[in-house]
Scaffold this motif. Structure first.
Motif, PDB file in Angstrom:
ATOM      1  N   ARG A 400     -37.203 -47.266 109.941  1.00 53.62           N
ATOM      2  CA  ARG A 400     -36.986 -47.665 108.629  1.00 53.62           C
ATOM      3  C   ARG A 400     -37.981 -48.859 108.096  1.00 53.62           C
ATOM      4  O   ARG A 400     -37.829 -49.334 106.860  1.00 53.62           O
TER       5      ARG A 400
ATOM      6  N   TYR B  16     -21.814 -52.263 112.168  1.00 51.59           N
ATOM      7  CA  TYR B  16     -23.195 -53.017 111.738  1.00 51.59           C
ATOM      8  C   TYR B  16     -22.362 -54.424 111.119  1.00 51.59           C
ATOM      9  O   TYR B  16     -21.716 -54.516 110.586  1.00 51.59           O
ATOM     10  N   VAL B  23     -19.529 -53.739 108.601  1.00 53.82           N
ATOM     11  CA  VAL B  23     -19.430 -52.324 108.295  1.00 53.82           C
ATOM     12  C   VAL B  23     -19.140 -51.535 109.525  1.00 53.82           C
ATOM     13  O   VAL B  23     -19.958 -51.564 110.441  1.00 53.82           O
ATOM     14  N   ALA B  25     -19.548 -48.164 110.553  1.00 59.52           N
ATOM     15  CA  ALA B  25     -20.223 -47.005 110.077  1.00 59.52           C
ATOM     16  C   ALA B  25     -19.585 -45.827 111.087  1.00 59.52           C
ATOM     17  O   ALA B  25     -19.459 -44.626 110.375  1.00 59.52           O
ATOM     18  N   PRO B  44     -19.144 -37.242 102.623  1.00 56.57           N
ATOM     19  CA  PRO B  44     -19.596 -38.171 101.559  1.00 56.57           C
ATOM     20  C   PRO B  44     -20.745 -39.070 102.086  1.00 56.57           C
ATOM     21  O   PRO B  44     -20.860 -39.551 103.153  1.00 56.57           O
ATOM     22  N   SER B  45     -21.645 -39.615 101.022  1.00 54.71           N
ATOM     23  CA  SER B  45     -22.817 -40.378 101.325  1.00 54.71           C
ATOM     24  C   SER B  45     -21.897 -41.575 101.889  1.00 54.71           C
ATOM     25  O   SER B  45     -20.815 -42.362 101.374  1.00 54.71           O
ATOM     26  N   GLY B  46     -22.576 -42.230 102.841  1.00 55.63           N
ATOM     27  CA  GLY B  46     -22.019 -43.412 103.618  1.00 55.63           C
ATOM     28  C   GLY B  46     -20.948 -43.348 104.460  1.00 55.63           C
ATOM     29  O   GLY B  46     -20.382 -44.117 105.117  1.00 55.63           O
ATOM     30  N   SER B  47     -20.467 -42.081 104.974  1.00 57.35           N
ATOM     31  CA  SER B  47     -19.402 -41.717 105.482  1.00 57.35           C
ATOM     32  C   SER B  47     -19.701 -41.884 107.223  1.00 57.35           C
ATOM     33  O   SER B  47     -18.816 -41.755 108.031  1.00 57.35           O
ATOM     34  N   GLY B  48     -21.046 -42.099 107.599  1.00 55.02           N
ATOM     35  CA  GLY B  48     -21.641 -42.254 109.012  1.00 55.02           C
ATOM     36  C   GLY B  48     -22.192 -41.269 109.728  1.00 55.02           C
ATOM     37  O   GLY B  48     -22.257 -41.051 110.721  1.00 55.02           O
ATOM     38  N   LYS B  49     -22.592 -40.219 108.978  1.00 50.66           N
ATOM     39  CA  LYS B  49     -23.231 -38.985 109.250  1.00 50.66           C
ATOM     40  C   LYS B  49     -24.569 -39.210 110.251  1.00 50.66           C
ATOM     41  O   LYS B  49     -24.795 -39.020 111.312  1.00 50.66           O
ATOM     42  N   SER B  50     -25.518 -40.134 109.372  1.00 50.74           N
ATOM     43  CA  SER B  50     -26.906 -40.489 109.998  1.00 50.74           C
ATOM     44  C   SER B  50     -26.376 -41.335 111.371  1.00 50.74           C
ATOM     45  O   SER B  50     -27.066 -41.112 112.278  1.00 50.74           O
ATOM     46  N   THR B  51     -25.563 -42.128 111.012  1.00 53.19           N
ATOM     47  CA  THR B  51     -25.232 -42.944 112.116  1.00 53.19           C
ATOM     48  C   THR B  51     -24.864 -42.392 113.483  1.00 53.19           C
ATOM     49  O   THR B  51     -25.410 -42.435 114.575  1.00 53.19           O
ATOM     50  N   GLU B 172     -30.185 -34.055 107.535  1.00 52.54           N
ATOM     51  CA  GLU B 172     -30.884 -33.589 106.149  1.00 52.54           C
ATOM     52  C   GLU B 172     -32.068 -33.182 106.278  1.00 52.54           C
ATOM     53  O   GLU B 172     -32.938 -33.460 105.663  1.00 52.54           O
ATOM     54  N   HIS B 205     -26.008 -32.018 102.762  1.00 57.63           N
ATOM     55  CA  HIS B 205     -25.156 -32.257 101.648  1.00 57.63           C
ATOM     56  C   HIS B 205     -24.781 -30.872 101.039  1.00 57.63           C
ATOM     57  O   HIS B 205     -23.994 -30.721 100.064  1.00 57.63           O
TER      58      HIS B 205
HETATM   59  N1  LIG Z   1     -28.792 -50.653 109.664  1.00 57.68           N
HETATM   60  C1  LIG Z   1     -27.733 -50.725 108.707  1.00 57.68           C
HETATM   61  N2  LIG Z   1     -27.154 -52.148 108.558  1.00 57.68           N
HETATM   62  C2  LIG Z   1     -25.960 -52.204 108.156  1.00 57.68           C
HETATM   63  N3  LIG Z   1     -25.126 -51.226 107.548  1.00 57.68           N
HETATM   64  C3  LIG Z   1     -25.669 -49.931 107.625  1.00 57.68           C
HETATM   65  C4  LIG Z   1     -26.944 -49.673 108.591  1.00 57.68           C
HETATM   66  N4  LIG Z   1     -27.229 -48.441 108.482  1.00 57.68           N
HETATM   67  C5  LIG Z   1     -26.074 -47.780 108.019  1.00 57.68           C
HETATM   68  N5  LIG Z   1     -25.200 -48.773 107.422  1.00 57.68           N
HETATM   69  C6  LIG Z   1     -23.938 -48.557 106.924  1.00 57.68           C
HETATM   70  O1  LIG Z   1     -23.211 -47.741 107.663  1.00 57.68           O
HETATM   71  C7  LIG Z   1     -22.494 -46.673 106.915  1.00 57.68           C
HETATM   72  C8  LIG Z   1     -23.003 -45.346 107.293  1.00 57.68           C
HETATM   73  O2  LIG Z   1     -24.155 -45.198 106.887  1.00 57.68           O
HETATM   74  P1  LIG Z   1     -24.768 -43.732 107.347  1.00 57.68           P
HETATM   75  O3  LIG Z   1     -26.366 -44.020 107.058  1.00 57.68           O
HETATM   76  O4  LIG Z   1     -24.740 -43.180 108.497  1.00 57.68           O
HETATM   77  O5  LIG Z   1     -24.334 -42.779 106.191  1.00 57.68           O
HETATM   78  P2  LIG Z   1     -24.472 -41.305 105.825  1.00 57.68           P
HETATM   79  O6  LIG Z   1     -23.316 -40.545 106.000  1.00 57.68           O
HETATM   80  O7  LIG Z   1     -25.715 -40.775 106.525  1.00 57.68           O
HETATM   81  O8  LIG Z   1     -24.955 -41.363 104.290  1.00 57.68           O
HETATM   82  P3  LIG Z   1     -25.927 -40.479 103.306  1.00 57.68           P
HETATM   83  O9  LIG Z   1     -25.138 -39.141 103.271  1.00 57.68           O
HETATM   84  O10 LIG Z   1     -26.116 -41.197 102.353  1.00 57.68           O
HETATM   85  O11 LIG Z   1     -27.191 -40.345 104.351  1.00 57.68           O
HETATM   86  C9  LIG Z   1     -22.796 -47.165 105.465  1.00 57.68           C
HETATM   87  O12 LIG Z   1     -21.738 -47.757 104.821  1.00 57.68           O
HETATM   88  C10 LIG Z   1     -24.023 -47.778 105.549  1.00 57.68           C
HETATM   89  O13 LIG Z   1     -24.220 -48.928 104.440  1.00 57.68           O
END
Ligand SMILES: Nc1ncnc2c1ncn2[C@@H]1O[C@H](COP(=O)(O)OP(=O)(O)OP(=O)(O)O)[C@@H](O)[C@H]1O
Ligand SMILES: [Mg+2]
Lengths: 402, 243
Positions: A400, B16, B23, B25, B44-51, B172, B205
Motif C-alpha cells: 500500500r 486497527y 477500528v 475490521a 458493503p464497503s468497509g465491512s472487512g472483506k479485504s482484511t 476484487e 462487489h
Molecule cells: N491499515 C489500516 N489501518 C486502519 N484501518 C484500516 C486499515 N485497513 C483497513 N482498515 C479499516 O478496516 C475496515 C475494513 O476494511 P477493509 O479494507 O477490510 O474493507 P472492505 O470490506 O475490503 O472494503 P472495500 O469493499 O471498500 O474494499 C475499514 O473500516 C477500514 O477503514
C-alpha cells in the motif's frame, strides 16, 4: 542460493537501467574526481621537492627589497651592482661562485620568426653555478664579457622557435635594437613543476645587457653557490653582514635586501603547492559529496517503487532476509561497478593531468580506498536501509506504500 | 472420520488503531473452507472483506482468534514461517494487479517459483504453462505496460497459480475491468476450480461475478452475516451479454 541472489540482483540492475546508471554515475564521479585530483596534487608536491633538490641545497639568492610574506617586495629599494657580486664572491670564504643576473622580457627575432623570451645579462659564473651544459657552441671568452660583446647563448625552446631544425650557432638574432651573434646552445632542462619552460631564454654578457637592453647597470639577483659541506646559515649571515656594510645600513635598521636559501624557496614553492593541493582536495570533496547526494536522491526517489516491489516479493513467499540480501547484493554490485569504473577513470585522468603538468604520476592507494569506500557506503546505506524498513513491514503495508 | 478442513477461522478479530481511532475490521469471524470450494465474499464497503482475505492469505496477522491452516495454528507462526506458507500453499490476486514494472509477463509469473528454489529451466516452463492456461501464451515477453488491464490481471492470476498452490485468494480481481473482461477472468477462475480442483476465495462487489462461485459469504461490520450456497443457477456468458 547465493548465486541465485546475485543473478536476481543483476537482473534487477538491468531492469532498472536508468536508476542503476545514475547510481553508478554518482559513484564514478565521486571516486574519479578524488583520485584524479589527489594524484595530480601529490605528483606536484613531489615534483616541487625534486626540483628544489635538483637546484642544489648549496644555492643562495640575494635579492634587493625587504623581505615580506616569505619573499622580497621588489624594486623600490636600491638595486645591486656588479661590485656587490664580486664582493660576495671574493670576500666570503665559503662562497665558491657568485653570478650576476639582470633580467627582462623582450622579443627575439630571426628572419621571419620571433618570440618573446627572458633576456638575461650574466656571465660564465652563472652557467657553472646553475649547472648548465652545452648542447652546441661554447661559453663566453673573458674578452667578450669584459667588452660586453653582443654574443648570445640561447635555450632550446627559443632555438626551436626561431631556427626550427637548423643549427643556430653562428647566426645572428635581433633583440630590441641589438644584433646578437649566437655562440652557444644549452642542453634542455625541460619544464618545471608548474609547467614553466626552463629553456626559454637568451643569455648575454651583463655589460651588453646593461648598455643595449636595460639602459642602467642594475643587477636584480646575485646567484650564489656555497662550498659543499659549508654551513648555509653561516654563509647567509656572512652575506647579510657584508651587504649591510656595503649598503650602509645602520644597526637596528631593517635590511633592504633579502638572502634566500633553498629551504625558503622550497617553503615558498610548497606553500603554493599546498594551496593548490588544498584547492584540488576541496574540489574533490565537493565532487564526492555531489556524487553521494546524487546516489542518495536516486535511492530515495525510488523508495516507493522499491517498497511496493518488496511487498510483491513478500506476498509471493519471499522471506524478509531473502529480500534484504538481494537488495544488499544489488547495492554492492552497483557500487563495485561504479567504483571500478571510477578508479579506472580517476587514474586515467590523473595520468593525463600529471603528464600535462609534467609532474610524476603518484596515485595514493589510501585515497583510492577512501573515495571508493565513501561512495560504496553511500550506495549501500541508501540502497539498504529503505529496503530493510520495507522488508520489516507486513506485505500488505508494503504494497500500500504511497 | 470427516475430512479435515483446509481453512478454519474461529473468533478471528483484527483491530486497527487504538483508543478513539480503534477500528474492529474483523470482529469474531468464524468460517470453514474445504479443499476444492469456490467461495465469493460480498458485503458493503468497509465491512472487512479485504482484511479477512489478508488474514486468510497470511499477509496480515489477526489480533485475536484461531486460524488453522491444514490444522496448523497460523497465529503462532513467525513471519518467516508465514512466508513459507504463502510460498508453498497460497496464491494472491490483487485488485491493482501488483506486477513488477519493466518486467516481462514470464518473469513476473516466475517470481514465486524463484523463491520456491526451482531451477531456471523448470521455472520458465511452469511460468509459460501458467500463462497459457490464462490465455496469454502469446504474450510471454510483454511488459505490464504493454498489456491491457484484463491481460495484466490474467498475468497476476498466472502468477498466483504458477506454483501449484492449494488456495488462490482473489481480492476484487475484476474490480478494474469491464463486464466482458470480468467474465473472461471469472471463467478462468471457474475452470481452475473445476478442472484442477483449486480452492478459490474471491471478494467481489458484483452479484453476477459472485454467481460463478458455489458458496457466498456475506459480511457486514466485520462479521459474517450470511453463509450459504449461491442461489441462482450459474448464468451463461450469453445471458450477461444480453444485458
Ligand atoms: N491499515 C489500516 N489501518 C486502519 N484501518 C484500516 C486499515 N485497513 C483497513 N482498515 C479499516 O478496516 C475496515 C475494513 O476494511 P477493509 O479494507 O477490510 O474493507 P472492505 O470490506 O475490503 O472494503 P472495500 O469493499 O471498500 O474494499 C475499514 O473500516 C477500514 O477503514
Ligand atoms: Mg477491500
Amino acid at each position: 542460493m547465493l548465486w541465485e541472489t546475485i543473478t536476481l540482483a543483476i537482473q534487477a540492475i538491468f531492469r532498472n537501467a536508468l536508476r542503476s546508471f545514475l547510481t553508478v554515475l554518482g559513484i564514478v564521479i565521486g571516486v574519479a574526481a578524488v583520485i584524479a585530483m589527489v594524484t595530480v596534487g601529490q605528483g606536484s608536491t613531489e615534483q616541487v621537492t625534486a626540483d628544489v633538490e635538483k637546484l642544489g641545497t648549496n644555492v643562495l639568492m640575494v635579492l634587493p627589497g625587504a623581505e615580506a610574506m616569505g619573499g622580497p617586495t621588489g624594486t623600490a629599494d636600491a638595486m645591486l651592482t656588479i661590485n656587490d657580486v664580486n664582493a660576495v664572491q671574493d670576500e666570503i670564504g665559503t662562497v665558491t661562485l657568485a653570478a650576476p643576473i639582470s633580467q627582462t622580457r623582450a622579443r627575439a627575432v630571426f628572419g621571419n620568426e620571433n618570440r618573446r623570451t627572458d633576456i638575461v645579462g650574466t656571465d660564465n659564473r652563472y652557467l657553472e653555478a646553475a649547472q648548465w651544459d652545452f648542447e652546441r657552441g661554447r661559453p663566453w671568452e673573458p674578452g667578450e664579457i669584459q667588452a660586453g660583446k653582443p654574443v648570445c647563448i640561447i635555450g632550446e625552446t627559443l632555438r626551436a622557435e626561431l631556427f626550427g631544425t637548423a643549427d643556430p650557432v653562428g647566426e645572428t638574432i635581433r633583440i630590441k635594437t641589438l644584433s646578437c651573434e649566437v655562440i652557444g646552445l644549452l642542453r634542455s632542462k625541460g619544464a618545471s613543476t608548474f609547467g614553466a619552460d626552463q629553456d626559454d631564454f637568451a643569455l648575454m654578457p651583463y655589460r651588453a645587457f646593461h648598455r643595449r637592453i636595460a639602459g642602467n647597470t642594475d643587477i636584480s639577483t646575485i646567484y650564489v653557490s656555497v662550498r659543499e659541506g659549508a654551513s648555509m646559515e653561516r654563509a647567509t649571515e656572512d652575506i647579510e653582514t657584508l651587504m649591510r656594510e656595503r649598503r650602509r645600513i645602520r644597526p637596528g635598521e631593517d635590511d633592504d635586501f633579502d638572502v634566500m636559501d633553498m629551504e625558503q624557496i622550497a617553503t615558498m614553492l610548497s606553500g603554493i603547492t599546498d594551496i593548490l593541493t588544498g584547492l584540488l582536495s576541496a574540489v574533490a570533496a565537493v565532487s564526492l559529496l555531489v556524487g553521494g547526494i546524487g546516489i542518495m536522491n536516486i535511492m530515495l526517489v525510488s523508495v516507493t517503487e522499491r517498497t511496493r516491489e518488496i511487498g510483491i516479493r513478500l506476498a509471493v513467499g519471499a522471506q524478509a532476509n531473502q529480500v534484504l540480501v538481494q537488495f544488499l547484493v544489488e547495492a554492492i554490485v552497483l557500487s563495485l561497478i561504479g567504483g571500478l569504473i571510477g578508479i579506472g577513470l580517476g587514474l586515467g585522468l590523473g595520468l593525463l593531468g600529471s603528464n600535462w603538468l609534467a609532474v610524476p604520476f603518484r596515485p595514493d592507494p589510501a585515497i583510492i580506498l577512501m573515495a571508493f569506500g565513501f561512495s560504496a557506503a553511500v550506495g549501500v546505506i541508501f540502497g539498504f536501509f529503505p529496503a530493510r524498513r520495507a522488508a520489516r513491514m507486513n506485505p500488505i503495508e508494503a504494497l500500500r506504500h504511497e | 472420520m470427516a475430512e479435515m478442513p483446509l481453512i478454519k477461522l474461529r473468533g478471528i478479530s483484527r483491530i486497527y488503531g487504538q483508543g478513539e481511532a480503534m477500528v474492529r475490521a474483523l470482529d469474531g469471524v468464524n468460517m470453514t473452507v474445504h479443499a476444492g470450494e469456490f467461495i465469493a465474499i460480498m458485503g458493503p464497503s468497509g465491512s472487512g472483506k479485504s482484511t479477512a482475505m489478508n488474514v486468510i492469505g497470511c499477509l496480515d496477522a489477526p489480533t485475536d482468534g484461531h486460524y488453522l491452516y491444514n490444522g496448523v495454528e497460523v497465529a503462532k507462526l513467525t513471519s518467516d514461517q508465514r512466508a513459507l506458507l504463502r510460498r508453498h500453499y497460497l496464491g494472491f490476486v490483487f485488485q491493482g494487479y501488483n506486477l513488477l514494472a519493466r518486467t516481462s509477463a514470464l518473469q513476473n509469473v516466475e517470481l514465486p517459483l524463484i523463491y520456491k528454489g526451482l531451477p531456471r529451466g523448470q521455472r520458465r516452463d511452469m511460468a509459460a504453462e501458467a500463462l497459457k492456461k490464462v490465455g496469454l501464451g502469446d504474450r510471454l515477453h510483454h511488459d505490464p505496460s504493454e498489456l491491457s488491464g484484463g491481460q495484466q490481471q490474467r498475468v497476476a492470476i498466472a502468477r498466483a497459480l504458477a506454483g501449484n498452490p492449494q488456495v488462490v485468494l482473489a481480492d476484487e480481481p475484476t474490480g478494474n475491468l469491464d463486464t466482458k473482461r470480468s467474465v473472461e477472468i471469472m471463467e478462468v477462475l471457474r475452470d481452475l476450480n473445476r478442472d484442477d480442483g483449486l480452492t478459490i476465495i474471491m471478494v467481489t462487489h458484483e452479484e453476477d461475478m459472485a454467481q460463478f462461485a458455489d458458496r457466498l459469504v456475506w459480511m457486514v461490520d466485520g462479521r459474517i452475516e450470511r453463509d450459504g450456497p449461491t442461489k441462482r443457477p450459474e448464468p451463461s456468458v450469453g445471458v450477461l451479454e444480453e444485458k
